[in-house]
Design a protein around this motif. Sequence first.
Motif, PDB file in Angstrom:
ATOM      1  N   LEU A  16       0.852  -1.186   0.000  1.00 12.71           N
ATOM      2  CA  LEU A  16       0.000   0.000   0.000  1.00 12.71           C
ATOM      3  C   LEU A  16       0.891   1.241   0.000  1.00 12.71           C
ATOM      4  O   LEU A  16       1.811   1.347   0.824  1.00 12.71           O
ATOM      5  N   ALA A  17       0.634   2.159  -0.930  1.00 10.26           N
ATOM      6  CA  ALA A  17       1.395   3.409  -0.966  1.00 10.26           C
ATOM      7  C   ALA A  17       1.054   4.240   0.266  1.00 10.26           C
ATOM      8  O   ALA A  17      -0.120   4.466   0.571  1.00 10.26           O
ATOM      9  N   ARG A  18       2.087   4.683   0.981  1.00 10.77           N
ATOM     10  CA  ARG A  18       1.839   5.387   2.234  1.00 10.77           C
ATOM     11  C   ARG A  18       2.246   6.859   2.209  1.00 10.77           C
ATOM     12  O   ARG A  18       1.499   7.722   2.658  1.00 10.77           O
ATOM     13  N   HIS A  68      -2.526   0.135  11.292  1.00 10.01           N
ATOM     14  CA  HIS A  68      -3.274   1.299  10.786  1.00 10.01           C
ATOM     15  C   HIS A  68      -4.516   0.805  10.046  1.00 10.01           C
ATOM     16  O   HIS A  68      -4.703   1.058   8.856  1.00 10.01           O
ATOM     17  N   ALA A  69      -5.359   0.104  10.777  1.00  8.52           N
ATOM     18  CA  ALA A  69      -6.481  -0.622  10.159  1.00  8.52           C
ATOM     19  C   ALA A  69      -7.443   0.287   9.404  1.00  8.52           C
ATOM     20  O   ALA A  69      -7.924  -0.061   8.324  1.00  8.52           O
ATOM     21  N   ARG A  91      -3.816   6.536   8.783  1.00  3.28           N
ATOM     22  CA  ARG A  91      -2.473   6.421   8.195  1.00  3.28           C
ATOM     23  C   ARG A  91      -1.401   6.807   9.208  1.00  3.28           C
ATOM     24  O   ARG A  91      -0.311   6.235   9.229  1.00  3.28           O
ATOM     25  N   LEU A  92      -1.700   7.794  10.053  1.00  4.47           N
ATOM     26  CA  LEU A  92      -0.822   8.176  11.158  1.00  4.47           C
ATOM     27  C   LEU A  92      -1.536   7.868  12.459  1.00  4.47           C
ATOM     28  O   LEU A  92      -2.685   8.268  12.649  1.00  4.47           O
ATOM     29  N   ASN A  93      -0.858   7.148  13.344  1.00  5.17           N
ATOM     30  CA  ASN A  93      -1.499   6.909  14.639  1.00  5.17           C
ATOM     31  C   ASN A  93      -1.327   8.140  15.527  1.00  5.17           C
ATOM     32  O   ASN A  93      -0.617   9.098  15.177  1.00  5.17           O
TER      33      ASN A  93
END
Length: 206
Positions: A6-8, A192-193, A103-105
């Motif tokens: 997955l592109a992050r 990062h569900a 995407r960011l916790n």
Amino acid sequence: MTRRRLARFSRTERTVHWVHASAFLILLATGLALYLPSLSELVGRRPLLKSIHVYTALAWLVALVLVVVLGDRRSLRATLREVDQFDRDDRAWLRRRHPPQGRLNAGQKVNAILTAVLALLFLVTGVLLWYGERDTRFRFAQTILIHDWVTYVSLVLFLGHLYLSVIHPRTRHALSGMTRGWVYEDWAREHHAKWAAVARGAGDEP
């Protein structure tokens, strides 16, 4: 079976990160060499160290401006909005529960905010210290103390960030997002569900 990616992070986001990280390491090394007598004596050439310190700070500012002007500002704005939004799951994460994250916790959002605040404090106190050497009206008793304490806090934050991104087995795969731009989907689903579900539905794969 091939693991799906997955592109992050976009290239612009990664560039901002590495410009900041590179400048921070040079500034930290030269700053410690200037501040600690034992290191200062070992390295010598104090005027050269001071020049490297000052010009690195200037290069850091110029580089960040260039990246923002020439890079993908849309991705940077999206990241800023994401950092600025704390929802119920983020607050639960900070209370050491384990809700699904974006995407960011929440920890990464706090780290980004603290990094920005500390960078601003570095900039303001650094300019005052530099200018105070040329004009005594800008010499304030607490400036160097604040600059030093910002260094201590930044060093602790950096060491924690380094441990989680390079050493800790469960989280170090996150470094792939900042080096190659992508992470494996199974890792993303675990850490990062919420973001993984959206990215998968959008077919977001490099």
